[in-house]
Design a protein around this motif. Structure first.
Motif, mmCIF file in Angstrom:
data_model
loop_
_atom_site.group_PDB
_atom_site.id
_atom_site.type_symbol
_atom_site.label_atom_id
_atom_site.label_comp_id
_atom_site.label_asym_id
_atom_site.label_seq_id
_atom_site.Cartn_x
_atom_site.Cartn_y
_atom_site.Cartn_z
ATOM 1 N N GLU A 1 15.260 87.259 28.611
ATOM 2 C CA GLU A 1 16.591 86.665 28.742
ATOM 3 C C GLU A 1 17.067 86.630 30.191
ATOM 4 N N LYS B 1 12.491 84.931 20.955
ATOM 5 C CA LYS B 1 11.780 85.555 22.070
ATOM 6 C C LYS B 1 12.170 87.012 22.287
ATOM 7 N N ASP C 1 11.486 84.991 30.908
ATOM 8 C CA ASP C 1 12.320 83.852 31.270
ATOM 9 C C ASP C 1 12.739 84.024 32.723
ATOM 10 N N VAL D 1 9.545 79.447 26.601
ATOM 11 C CA VAL D 1 9.591 80.852 27.016
ATOM 12 C C VAL D 1 9.152 81.712 25.836
ATOM 13 N N ARG E 1 14.739 82.289 34.584
ATOM 14 C CA ARG E 1 16.056 81.795 34.982
ATOM 15 C C ARG E 1 16.935 82.933 35.498
ATOM 16 N N TYR F 1 21.786 80.801 34.090
ATOM 17 C CA TYR F 1 21.964 81.693 32.943
ATOM 18 C C TYR F 1 23.393 82.215 33.057
#
Length: 478
Positions: free
Chosen positions: A112, A343, A158, A154, A160, A184
Motif C-alpha cells: 500500500e 494485495k 506498490d 500490484v 506509489r 497515494y
C-alpha cells in the motif's frame, strides 16, 4: 517636550535594532546553499537532506526551499526542531522514478505504497510556506479512464509514494502550504500527538484512486481547520490501521471551517479500525460535488463513539463503481469485513485469522446538516447492538436526479456478504439498529422522480425509533 520626543525616538530605534538583531540570529538553512538546483530535473535529495540534518544538528531552525525554482527530489527524512518552509513560487516535486521509493508506508506490508517526505519519532516539526509540495501523482498511474486512472498491476509491492508521512510525531504543525498531486495518501499522521493542520490547500487529481487528503491514524489531540481539500479518495479520514496498533486509540479530533470535494467520501471514519475512534467533532464545513458526504464505515473490531457532526452543507451525486459509495449524503454502518485475495488481505484481520467481528458504532449526533443528493441517508449494521444511539436533528434532504446512473441502491462495501442494498431510495433508510431519533428534519424530492424514489423514512428491524416533526411526503413517480 523636545527631550521627551527625543527619548521616545531613541527607544523606538533601539527596539527596531533589537528586532533586526533577533531576526538575523534566526537559523536559516537555504537548500540552495547546499547545492540544490531548481531546474525541475536535478535530483536534489542529497542537498535537501544535508540542510535538514544541519538544521537539526544546530538545535533547530528553518530549512528554506527558495522561490523561483522547481526542486525535484527523491525521498527525504524530516528531523526534530525543523520548519520545512517552501517559499511562495517555489515547488518541491517528487521524483517520478518508481525505483527510488523503497521505504514502506506500512512497515512489512509493502502493498500500500511507499514514503516520500517522512519522519519518525520526531517533535517540534512544521511544514509551512506559500509554496507547493507536488507528489507528481499522475506519473505513477496507468491509463486514464472516464472518472479515474487505472492502477498499475500490484501484488505485494506498490511503489506509489505517500506524500507526507509522520509516525510518532509530537507538536506537529502543517500550515498554509499548497499540497498537490499525491500518488497515494497526501498527509498521513500515525501515532501523533498535538497536531495542527491549518490553512492548507490540498488538491489531488480527482481521478487518482487511493488519493486521500488527510488520514489521521491512531493519533490524538488533532486540530484541522480552514482547509480546502479535493481528492479522488477520502478528503479527511480517521482510522486505526492494524500495522500501527501499538499507538492505541484515535481520539480528541476537531475539524472546522473546511471545504471538501471527493470521488469517494469527503468525511470518513474507517474503514480500517482495529482500536477506538472517539471524541470527535466536525463543524462548519462544506462538501461539494462528492460521491458520499459523511461516512462512518466500521468494518473491524474497533469501536466508534461520541462523534458530533454539525453545521455542514452536503452536495452529492453518483459516480462509477470504481469509487465506493452511492451518493449517500450521510452513511453510518457496522458490517464485518469481507475476506478476499486483495494485495494486503493478510493485514486486514487479526494475526492468524481471516475474519473478525465488527465493533459497535454508538453515540453519533448530526445537527443542522443540509443535503442535496441523488440518494438518502443510510444507517445499517449486522446486529441492533452494533448501531445504537444515532441522532438526527435539523437534517434536511433534497433528493433529485442529476446523473444517468440508476439509483435505488446503497453501497455496503467492503463487507462480508451482499455488497449492495437494492430496492428503493428513501429519505432516511434504517436497517438493523436501535435507539435512533429523527427530529425537526425534512425530505423533499426533485421534479424528476424515478420509480425507485420512495418513502420519507423506511426502516427494517429497528428498535426504539423515534421521530418528531419529520416533514415530507412519499415520492410519487412521474
Amino acid at each position: 517636550m523636545r527631550k521627551k520626543n527625543t527619548l521616545l525616538l531613541l527607544l523606538l530605534v533601539g527596539f527596531l535594532v533589537s528586532c533586526q538583531s533577533n531576526k538575523s540570529a534566526e537559523k536559516v538553512f537555504n537548500i540552495a546553499d547546499y547545492g540544490a538546483k531548481g531546474d525541475s530535473l536535478t535530483d536534489n535529495v542529497e542537498a535537501i537532506q544535508k540542510a535538514i540534518d544541519a538544521c537539526n544538528k544546530a538545535g533547530g531552525g528553518q530549512v528554506v526551499v527558495p522561490s523561483g525554482g522547481v526542486y525535484m527530489t527523491s525521498p527525504i527524512t524530516l528531523a526534530s526542531f525543523v520548519d520545512l518552509h517552501v517559499e511562495a513560487n517555489a515547488k518541491l516535486l517528487a521524483n517520478p522514478k518508481e525505483s527510488v521509493y523503497t521505504k514502506s508506508a506500512f512497515k512489512d506490508n509493502r502493498g500500500e505504497g511507499m514514503m516520500w517526505i517522512s519522519g519518525e519519532n520526531i517533535e517540534d516539526v512544521s511544514i509551512s510556506g506559500q509554496g507547493e509540495i507536488n507528489g507528481n501523482g499522475v506519473a505513477f498511474m496507468g491509463k486514464e479512464l472516464s472518472d479515474s486512472y487505472e492502477l498499475k498491476p500490484v501484488h505485494q509491492f506498490d511503489p506509489r509514494p505517500h506524500l507526507i508521512t509522520i509516525i510518532g510525531g509530537k507538536n506537529i504543525r502543517i500550515t498554509n502550504i499548497n499540497i498537490t498531486n499525491s500518488a497515494y495518501w497526501a498527509v498521513h499522521l500515525v501515532g501523533c500527538n498535538d497536531v495542527v493542520v491549518q490553512g492548507i490547500t490540498l488538491l489531488n487529481n480527482l481521478k487518482v484512486r487511493n488519493g486521500d487528503g488527510i488520514d489521521i491514524d491512531h493519533s490524538k489531540n488533532v486540530r484541522i481547520s480552514d482547509c480546502h481539500i479535493e481528492s479522488g479518495d477520502d478528503c479527511i479520514c480517521l482510522k486505526n490501521r492494524r500495522e500501527y496498533e501499538e499507538w492505541g486509540a484515535c481520539e480528541n479530533i476537531t475539524v472546522t471551517n473546511c471545504i471538501m470535494t471527493s470521488r469517494s467520501c469527503a468525511i470518513k471514519i474507517g474503514s480500517e479500525n482495529m482500536d477506538r475512534i472517539s471524541h470527535v467533532v466536525f463543524d462548519n464545513c462544506i462538501i461539494r460535488a462528492s460521491n458520499r458526504g459523511i461516512g462512518i464505515q466500521n468494518r473491524d473490531e474497533g469501536v466508534v463513539e461520541n462523534v458530533v457532526f454539525s453545521n455542514i452543507t452536503i452536495d452529492c451525486k453518483f459516480f462509477s463503481d470504481v469509487w465506493w459509495g452511492k451518493s449517500e449524503p450521510i452513511y453510518v454502518t457496522a458490517y464485518p469485513r469481507k475476506a478476499g485475495d486483495h494485495k494486503d488481505a493478510g493485514w486486514r484481520f487479526p494475526k492468524g485469522t481471516t475474519e473478525c467481528n465488527v465493533g459497535a458504532v454508538t453515540n453519533i449526533y448530526f445537527s443542522n446538516i443540509k443535503c442535496e443528493s441523488e440518494n438518502g441517508v443510510f444507517v445499517g449494521g449486522d446486529s441492533k447492538e452494533k448501531i445504537k444511539n444515532i441522532s438526527f436533528d435539523q437534517v434536511d434532504l433534497y433528493i433529485f436526479k442529476r446523473t444517468d446512473f440508476v439509483g435505488g441502491i446503497y453501497d455496503k462495501r467492503p463487507c462480508d456478504g451482499e455488497q449492495f442494498v437494492k430496492g428503493t431510495t428513501a429519505g432516511f433508510y434504517f436497517d438493523t439498529a436501535s435507539d435512533i431519533v429523527v427530529r425537526n428534519s425534512s425530505v423533499r424530492w426533485g421534479d424528476v422522480r424515478p420509480s425507485y424514489f420512495g418513502e420519507v423514512l423506511e426502516q427494517h428491524n429497528v428498535d426504539n425509533l423515534t421521530t418528531f416533526n419529520l416533514m415530507g411526503k412519499k415520492a410519487t413517480s412521474n
